[in-house]
Design a protein around this motif. Structure first.
Motif, PDB file in Angstrom:
ATOM      1  N   ALA A 168      78.744  17.879   5.206  1.00 48.01           N
ATOM      2  CA  ALA A 168      78.590  17.245   3.895  1.00 48.01           C
ATOM      3  C   ALA A 168      77.383  17.821   3.161  1.00 48.01           C
ATOM      4  O   ALA A 168      77.440  18.082   1.952  1.00 48.01           O
ATOM      5  N   ALA A 169      76.289  18.057   3.910  1.00 41.57           N
ATOM      6  CA  ALA A 169      75.078  18.599   3.272  1.00 41.57           C
ATOM      7  C   ALA A 169      75.349  19.964   2.652  1.00 41.57           C
ATOM      8  O   ALA A 169      74.797  20.299   1.598  1.00 41.57           O
ATOM      9  N   ALA A 170      76.210  20.742   3.312  1.00 37.42           N
ATOM     10  CA  ALA A 170      76.535  22.079   2.792  1.00 37.42           C
ATOM     11  C   ALA A 170      77.309  21.994   1.478  1.00 37.42           C
ATOM     12  O   ALA A 170      77.410  22.986   0.758  1.00 37.42           O
ATOM     13  N   LEU A 171      77.845  20.817   1.158  1.00 36.53           N
ATOM     14  CA  LEU A 171      78.627  20.628  -0.072  1.00 36.53           C
ATOM     15  C   LEU A 171      77.835  19.908  -1.154  1.00 36.53           C
ATOM     16  O   LEU A 171      78.391  19.541  -2.195  1.00 36.53           O
ATOM     17  N   ALA A 172      76.552  19.693  -0.924  1.00 37.07           N
ATOM     18  CA  ALA A 172      75.740  18.923  -1.879  1.00 37.07           C
ATOM     19  C   ALA A 172      75.687  19.615  -3.239  1.00 37.07           C
ATOM     20  O   ALA A 172      75.575  20.844  -3.313  1.00 37.07           O
ATOM     21  N   PRO A 173      75.777  18.833  -4.311  1.00 37.39           N
ATOM     22  CA  PRO A 173      75.715  19.439  -5.650  1.00 37.39           C
ATOM     23  C   PRO A 173      74.297  19.942  -5.946  1.00 37.39           C
ATOM     24  O   PRO A 173      73.336  19.538  -5.278  1.00 37.39           O
ATOM     25  N   PRO A 174      74.160  20.826  -6.951  1.00 39.06           N
ATOM     26  CA  PRO A 174      72.834  21.321  -7.323  1.00 39.06           C
ATOM     27  C   PRO A 174      71.898  20.149  -7.628  1.00 39.06           C
ATOM     28  O   PRO A 174      72.306  19.163  -8.235  1.00 39.06           O
ATOM     29  N   GLY A 175      70.666  20.272  -7.188  1.00 40.45           N
ATOM     30  CA  GLY A 175      69.688  19.220  -7.471  1.00 40.45           C
ATOM     31  C   GLY A 175      69.612  18.161  -6.392  1.00 40.45           C
ATOM     32  O   GLY A 175      68.733  17.299  -6.426  1.00 40.45           O
ATOM     33  N   MET A 176      70.545  18.193  -5.433  1.00 40.97           N
ATOM     34  CA  MET A 176      70.515  17.217  -4.339  1.00 40.97           C
ATOM     35  C   MET A 176      69.982  17.896  -3.080  1.00 40.97           C
ATOM     36  O   MET A 176      70.606  18.801  -2.535  1.00 40.97           O
ATOM     37  N   GLN A 177      68.798  17.457  -2.645  1.00 43.22           N
ATOM     38  CA  GLN A 177      68.231  17.974  -1.399  1.00 43.22           C
ATOM     39  C   GLN A 177      68.604  17.019  -0.268  1.00 43.22           C
ATOM     40  O   GLN A 177      68.391  15.804  -0.387  1.00 43.22           O
ATOM     41  N   VAL A 178      69.183  17.547   0.787  1.00 43.14           N
ATOM     42  CA  VAL A 178      69.635  16.700   1.897  1.00 43.14           C
ATOM     43  C   VAL A 178      68.750  16.946   3.112  1.00 43.14           C
ATOM     44  O   VAL A 178      68.569  18.083   3.549  1.00 43.14           O
ATOM     45  N   VAL A 179      68.188  15.849   3.644  1.00 46.32           N
ATOM     46  CA  VAL A 179      67.317  15.931   4.815  1.00 46.32           C
ATOM     47  C   VAL A 179      67.954  15.099   5.927  1.00 46.32           C
ATOM     48  O   VAL A 179      68.325  13.940   5.705  1.00 46.32           O
ATOM     49  N   HIS A 180      68.083  15.679   7.124  1.00 51.15           N
ATOM     50  CA  HIS A 180      68.700  14.967   8.247  1.00 51.15           C
ATOM     51  C   HIS A 180      67.614  14.286   9.093  1.00 51.15           C
ATOM     52  O   HIS A 180      66.669  14.946   9.548  1.00 51.15           O
ATOM     53  N   TYR A 181      67.764  12.987   9.309  1.00 52.17           N
ATOM     54  CA  TYR A 181      66.854  12.279  10.223  1.00 52.17           C
ATOM     55  C   TYR A 181      67.290  12.571  11.657  1.00 52.17           C
ATOM     56  O   TYR A 181      68.463  12.398  11.997  1.00 52.17           O
ATOM     57  N   THR A 182      66.352  13.006  12.484  1.00 52.98           N
ATOM     58  CA  THR A 182      66.701  13.406  13.852  1.00 52.98           C
ATOM     59  C   THR A 182      65.909  12.630  14.914  1.00 52.98           C
ATOM     60  O   THR A 182      65.919  13.004  16.079  1.00 52.98           O
ATOM     61  N   GLY A 183      65.219  11.569  14.521  1.00 53.26           N
ATOM     62  CA  GLY A 183      64.329  10.878  15.461  1.00 53.26           C
ATOM     63  C   GLY A 183      64.911   9.639  16.106  1.00 53.26           C
ATOM     64  O   GLY A 183      64.169   8.874  16.738  1.00 53.26           O
ATOM     65  N   LEU A 184      66.229   9.457  15.988  1.00 54.79           N
ATOM     66  CA  LEU A 184      66.824   8.202  16.476  1.00 54.79           C
ATOM     67  C   LEU A 184      66.458   7.895  17.929  1.00 54.79           C
ATOM     68  O   LEU A 184      66.129   6.761  18.279  1.00 54.79           O
ATOM     69  N   GLY A 185      66.492   8.929  18.774  1.00 51.73           N
ATOM     70  CA  GLY A 185      66.221   8.723  20.200  1.00 51.73           C
ATOM     71  C   GLY A 185      64.759   8.468  20.525  1.00 51.73           C
ATOM     72  O   GLY A 185      64.423   8.112  21.651  1.00 51.73           O
TER      73      GLY A 185
END
Ligand SMILES: Cc1cc2nc3c(=O)[nH]c(=O)nc-3n(C[C@H](O)[C@H](O)[C@H](O)COP(=O)(O)O)c2cc1C
Length: 185
Positions: free
Chosen positions: A23-40
């Motif tokens: 989904a992040a690879a499909l983000a429109p221009p102007g949308m920065q996508v950051v993945h939270y990876t600290g769940l564990g």
């Protein structure tokens, strides 16, 4: 705008995390996508460490979670269903931000990579997130069309799924913009 994604799975090869990457690879221009990876890394939620002085007393991984979510304009969540419920590790993360309020009024999309639908966890998440005052975009959320097999070997969605995700991301961007524009000058 900054969108933070949260996968409800701790698995190293998680289909929900892969769906969020796609989904992040499909983000429109102007949308920065950051993945939270600290769940564990999060400790079990304890209200004794979540009081008025929570900013000072909260454990380090919780401060990291709150800082990231606090900076976000909106969210995308994709979670598995375990025994017809929300995975405990993911509910734990949500519990840490009930009182601190990083989700309040912010637009949020729910995606889903569950092979069997995952409608129970989806319904529970809608209820939990609304109780936490997040703005759940139910019309733009998907409960079951994104089966893991729709992710190709390179983690890309097939054309129909990609088009649906693009529409959902556009709805998320629109909701974020509307919220930002509604702020008093
Ligand atoms: C302990 C356990 C319980 C599960 N219970 C359900 C369930 O009740 N309903 C369902 O649709 N899938 C259930 N599943 C399947 C997971 O939701 C499915 O494997 C999911 O896609 C895994 O996501 P991940 O690849 O991101 O880890 C269960 C899986 C596990 C390990």
């Amino acid at each position: 705008m900054t969108i933070v994604t949260l996968s409800g799975s701790l698995r190293a090869v998680s289909s929900n995390a892969a769906l969020l990457q796609a989904a992040a690879a499909l983000a429109p221009p102007g949308m920065q996508v950051v993945h939270y990876t600290g769940l564990g890394d999060l400790p079990a939620f304890n209200p004794d460490r979540d009081g008025e002085d929570a900013a000072a007393s909260a454990p380090g991984p919780v401060r990291v979670l709150r800082a990231l979510l606090g900076r976000a304009d909106g969210f995308i969540i994709s979670s598995p269903e375990y025994a017809h419920g929300v995975p405990g590790a993911f509910k734990n993360a949500l519990d840490w931000v009930v009182s601190s309020g990083e989700l309040v009024e912010k637009p949020l999309l729910l995606l889903n990579a569950a092979p069997a639908g995952g409608q129970h966890a989806h319904a529970a998440l809608v209820e939990i997130l609304r109780t936490m005052s997040a703005q759940v975009l139910t019309e733009a959320s998907h409960i079951s069309p994104f089966l893991p097999r729709k992710l190709g070997p390179e983690g890309r969605l097939d054309d129909a799924s990609a088009a649906a995700v693009r529409r959902s991301l556009a709805a998320l961007a629109q909701a974020v913009t509307a919220r930002l524009l509604s702020w008093p000058a």
